[in-house]
Design a protein around this motif. Sequence first.
Motif, PDB file in Angstrom:
ATOM      1  N   THR A  41      43.365 -49.832  12.287  1.00  0.00           N
ATOM      2  CA  THR A  41      44.302 -49.213  13.224  1.00  0.00           C
ATOM      3  C   THR A  41      43.629 -48.011  13.864  1.00  0.00           C
ATOM      4  N   THR A  58      53.634 -50.124   5.969  1.00  0.00           N
ATOM      5  CA  THR A  58      54.152 -48.915   5.316  1.00  0.00           C
ATOM      6  C   THR A  58      55.337 -49.239   4.427  1.00  0.00           C
ATOM      7  N   ILE A  59      56.211 -50.112   4.884  1.00  0.00           N
ATOM      8  CA  ILE A  59      57.381 -50.489   4.077  1.00  0.00           C
ATOM      9  C   ILE A  59      56.937 -51.081   2.746  1.00  0.00           C
ATOM     10  N   CYS A  88      47.837 -45.512   6.385  1.00  0.00           N
ATOM     11  CA  CYS A  88      48.525 -46.787   6.604  1.00  0.00           C
ATOM     12  C   CYS A  88      49.241 -46.733   7.941  1.00  0.00           C
ATOM     13  N   PRO A  89      49.192 -47.807   8.733  1.00  0.00           N
ATOM     14  CA  PRO A  89      49.940 -47.825   9.988  1.00  0.00           C
ATOM     15  C   PRO A  89      51.437 -47.959   9.727  1.00  0.00           C
ATOM     16  N   ASN A  90      52.235 -47.573  10.708  1.00  0.00           N
ATOM     17  CA  ASN A  90      53.680 -47.747  10.604  1.00  0.00           C
ATOM     18  C   ASN A  90      54.039 -49.226  10.635  1.00  0.00           C
ATOM     19  N   GLY A  91      55.264 -49.527  10.262  1.00  0.00           N
ATOM     20  CA  GLY A  91      55.723 -50.909  10.318  1.00  0.00           C
ATOM     21  C   GLY A  91      55.811 -51.536   8.943  1.00  0.00           C
ATOM     22  N   ASP A  92      55.635 -52.847   8.898  1.00  0.00           N
ATOM     23  CA  ASP A  92      55.798 -53.591   7.657  1.00  0.00           C
ATOM     24  C   ASP A  92      54.821 -53.138   6.576  1.00  0.00           C
ATOM     25  N   THR A  94      44.474 -50.596   6.398  1.00  0.00           N
ATOM     26  CA  THR A  94      45.839 -50.633   5.883  1.00  0.00           C
ATOM     27  C   THR A  94      45.815 -50.570   4.361  1.00  0.00           C
TER      28      THR A  94
END
Length: 555
Positions: free
Chosen positions: A63, A255-256, A249-253, A80
Amino acid sequence: MSVSTNAIFKLPTVKNEPNFNYAPGSPERAALKKALAELEAAAPFEVPAFVGGKEVKVSGERTEQPMPHNHKKALCTFGTSTPELASQAIEAALAAQPEWEAMPFNDRAAIFLRAADLISGKYRAKICAATMLGQGKNVWQAEIDAAAELADFFRFGAAQVEQLYAMQPTENSPGVWNRTEYRPLEGFVFAVTPFNFTAIGGNLVGAPALTGNVLVWKPSPMATYSSWLVFQILLEAGLPKNVIQFLPCPNGDATISLVDRVLSHRMFAGLHFTGSTHVFRHLWQKIGNNINNYLSYPRIVGETGGKNFQLVHPSANVRAAVTGAIRGAFEYQGQKCSALSRLYVPKGLWEGEGKFKEILLSEVAKITLGPVTEFEHFMGPVISQASFDKCLSYVEKAKQAGGEVLAGGKGDASSGYYVEPTIILTKDPRSPTMVDEIFGPVLTVYIYEDDQFEETCKLIDQTTTYALTGCIFSDDRAATVKAGALLRHAAGNYYINDKSTGAVVGAQPFGGARGSGTNDKAGSMTFFTRWCQPRSVKESFCPPESFPYPSNQRD
């Protein structure tokens, strides 16, 4: 291995780090320009994860963290961090805790005092340059954040923990010594840090670490490089390598998934968060759903959103109030949790020659936007395309609600994410731009009748769910006192004849309540109580050897 410490040490007296002015021809200006040029030329940097005491280059797609003033170029790239890597990070942190907790406080403090000196000296230009390029701050905003405030957090933090540890019981009965020790939390702390302040990222890991805690750190994707630089400075200052685990970590799934793994661990002991109210509430719900899994009740410390106000009394110094509004609303493009977005002006001060409206619009027209590498600009870009789009969408919402755009209202994202300083006049005090947090350079003005001052105070208090910062400009002491009472719960940081932004560590501890967070007051001694589990110790020198009390004897 235990260490003998046969002394009570006194830390050096701490003071707030002075700000450099970066005047033309100054050595600090030359050093910063050199650092900016070197970082731009060398970018993009590869930022790894740091787990188990070593750098970990995560495989898979990388990313980018773009430069907001030149979004076609990345400042850094990062992989990630996976849930599996998070599990390894947690185990490495927990393994490091006994030794870190046992380290004498003077040695832990020395690490952070040294880091502060490295930040304010050797790395000052580099960390400011990284914050400018990666987070879109101009030179002054980077200086007060990444250099001065970050150094202040580390220095004052050490002094405040020393103050906390000195708080001991005052009562001791004959033959008894009572004392309190301040243990770290049992487990690990998860730090989730924002893009807008390099100093906040440093403090969110630094404060728990100072009190002996170990951490897993997930930095904002939009501040990955400056966060990595802060971490490297801490390591250079002597921080043991496993005390903090670094997981970009990138945002989105992605990170979840990572967050779910962290928050499901039995030894999760605390969340230290700065970010949006929505995300904070979501994390709190996750923690609540996992409460039966934890060894202890986790500490939850969060500073979130704001919809901050400025109230102008008819007695106010108009030019001072205008200056407060401009600085509060448009410094760093309104991307401060404390940024002004609601302005209440009495009708008698608003219209006419030399009045508030004329001066405000005249001064805003002088604001220039441009790349952070051009020092003359008061404003730069907003952080991302999403932020750019949100700002302009709220301008349209304001128009649809009957608002009038007095200044700005446009943007240009062709090379950087530039949004003009925007002023909207509304007749509806509960219109979208008066209620919703925008986090950009959008200021909405509401004009109230001069004789409706108290009613306006009540309106301010009831308009939003937030209660972070607010200010009043008034030269009438009775009115100032009345407003302070009516707005008592409307802001955690409240300013009289000053702008709504600019809290200084040690001087104005920062935080708000209601929808704005847990109001634990970063920058104060009490803040550190959240990262401790006190143990009361009673020692009897000559304990009794017979169980009956005198009252048990017969007459």
